[in-house]
Design a protein around this motif. Structure first.
Motif, short mmCIF file in Angstrom:
data_model
loop_
_atom_site.label_atom_id
_atom_site.label_comp_id
_atom_site.label_asym_id
_atom_site.label_seq_id
_atom_site.Cartn_x
_atom_site.Cartn_y
_atom_site.Cartn_z
N MET A 1 0.83 -1.20 0.00
CA MET A 1 0.00 0.00 0.00
C MET A 1 0.87 1.26 0.00
O MET A 1 1.92 1.29 0.65
N SER A 2 0.45 2.26 -0.72
CA SER A 2 1.24 3.50 -0.82
C SER A 2 1.23 4.25 0.49
O SER A 2 0.21 4.32 1.17
N SER A 3 2.36 4.83 0.82
CA SER A 3 2.42 5.65 2.02
C SER A 3 3.43 6.77 1.82
O SER A 3 4.23 6.75 0.88
N ILE A 4 3.34 7.77 2.68
CA ILE A 4 4.27 8.90 2.62
C ILE A 4 5.02 8.94 3.95
O ILE A 4 4.39 8.95 5.02
N ASP A 5 6.33 8.97 3.86
CA ASP A 5 7.16 9.04 5.06
C ASP A 5 7.17 10.50 5.54
O ASP A 5 7.71 11.38 4.87
N LEU A 6 6.56 10.73 6.67
CA LEU A 6 6.41 12.11 7.14
C LEU A 6 7.72 12.67 7.69
O LEU A 6 7.95 13.87 7.65
N ARG A 7 8.58 11.80 8.18
CA ARG A 7 9.87 12.28 8.70
C ARG A 7 10.74 12.82 7.57
O ARG A 7 11.43 13.80 7.72
N ARG A 8 10.64 12.13 6.42
CA ARG A 8 11.41 12.54 5.26
C ARG A 8 11.05 13.97 4.85
O ARG A 8 11.91 14.73 4.40
N LEU A 9 9.76 14.34 5.01
CA LEU A 9 9.33 15.68 4.61
C LEU A 9 9.95 16.74 5.51
O LEU A 9 10.24 17.84 5.05
N GLY A 10 10.13 16.40 6.77
CA GLY A 10 10.73 17.33 7.73
C GLY A 10 10.10 18.72 7.73
O GLY A 10 10.80 19.72 7.68
N LEU A 11 8.77 18.76 7.76
CA LEU A 11 8.08 20.05 7.68
C LEU A 11 8.19 20.82 9.00
O LEU A 11 8.05 20.25 10.07
N ARG A 12 8.40 22.12 8.87
CA ARG A 12 8.35 22.99 10.04
C ARG A 12 6.98 23.65 10.11
O ARG A 12 6.29 23.73 9.09
N SER A 13 6.67 24.16 11.26
CA SER A 13 5.38 24.81 11.48
C SER A 13 5.18 25.91 10.42
O SER A 13 6.06 26.73 10.20
N GLY A 14 4.01 25.86 9.78
CA GLY A 14 3.68 26.86 8.77
C GLY A 14 4.02 26.42 7.36
O GLY A 14 3.60 27.06 6.40
N GLU A 15 4.75 25.34 7.20
CA GLU A 15 5.13 24.88 5.86
C GLU A 15 4.02 24.00 5.25
O GLU A 15 3.32 23.29 5.96
N VAL A 16 3.94 24.08 3.93
CA VAL A 16 2.96 23.30 3.17
C VAL A 16 3.73 22.54 2.08
O VAL A 16 4.63 23.10 1.46
N ARG A 17 3.37 21.31 1.88
CA ARG A 17 4.04 20.51 0.85
C ARG A 17 3.00 19.78 0.02
O ARG A 17 2.00 19.29 0.55
N GLN A 18 3.22 19.74 -1.29
CA GLN A 18 2.35 18.96 -2.18
C GLN A 18 3.07 17.68 -2.53
O GLN A 18 4.23 17.73 -2.90
N GLU A 19 2.38 16.58 -2.41
CA GLU A 19 2.98 15.30 -2.78
C GLU A 19 2.08 14.60 -3.78
O GLU A 19 0.86 14.62 -3.64
#
Ligand code: ZN
Ligand code: ZN
Length: 169
Positions: A1-19
């Protein structure tokens, strides 16, 4: 099943990412019939927003499902647009709305989420066309191909030729 590794994204507060992720959707079983995604691999758009406490996930997808018409069993296809939103706050108690069940070990299980989102977005009836006439409840013939009615009454044999004539009109 497809998944997204959230640690890899390393988002900081206020950041937005499109995957963009692809998921294979298993067939859906509805009323004993099977509806398959076409193509089987569905592109998913996931937007991940890191708020101060929680992460917000927005999912969008478009899929075409094909299977038997629920009235006449002929070929039918349905287009489904699904949108869903989940929240994840690691400090929220389990089963809380802010703690998405689709986040497991810092991974967003986007494949199973997408499948559930499509399930919720499915129309109640999947039909070959909105006005499908279905199958005749008496003889089982396709009423789209052969529109007809059965009139239940005892016919006097003397009138039978007239009845036949009426049926032909
Ligand atoms: Zn039909
Ligand atoms: Zn019939």
């Amino acid at each position: 099943m497809s998944s997204i590794d959230l640690r890899r994204l390393g988002l900081r507060s206020g950041e937005v990412r499109q995957e963009q992720v692809e998921a294979e959707l298993d067939p859906f079983l509805l009323g004993g019939q099977r509806y398959e995604a076409h193509p089987e691999t569905v592109p998913l758009d996931v937007e991940i927003t890191q708020a101060s406490g929680a992460t917000v996930f927005d999912l969008r997808l478009h899929v075409r499902l094909a299977g038997p018409c629920m009235r006449c069993l002929g070929f039918s296809e349905v287009e489904v647009d699904a949108k869903a939103r989940e929240f994840y706050d690691p400090s929220a108690p389990a089963a809380d709305a802010l703690r998405s069940d689709y986040v497991v070990d810092d991974r967003l299980e986007v494949g199973s989420w997408a499948r559930d989102a499509v399930g919720l977005a499915l129309p109640e009836q999947i039909l070959c066309r909105p006005d499908c006439a279905g199958l005749c409840p008496v003889c089982g013939k396709d009423l789209n191909a052969e529109p007809h009615e059965h009139i239940e009454r005892d016919v006097d044999p003397r009138w039978a030729p007239l009845e036949e004539l009426r049926d032909r009109l």
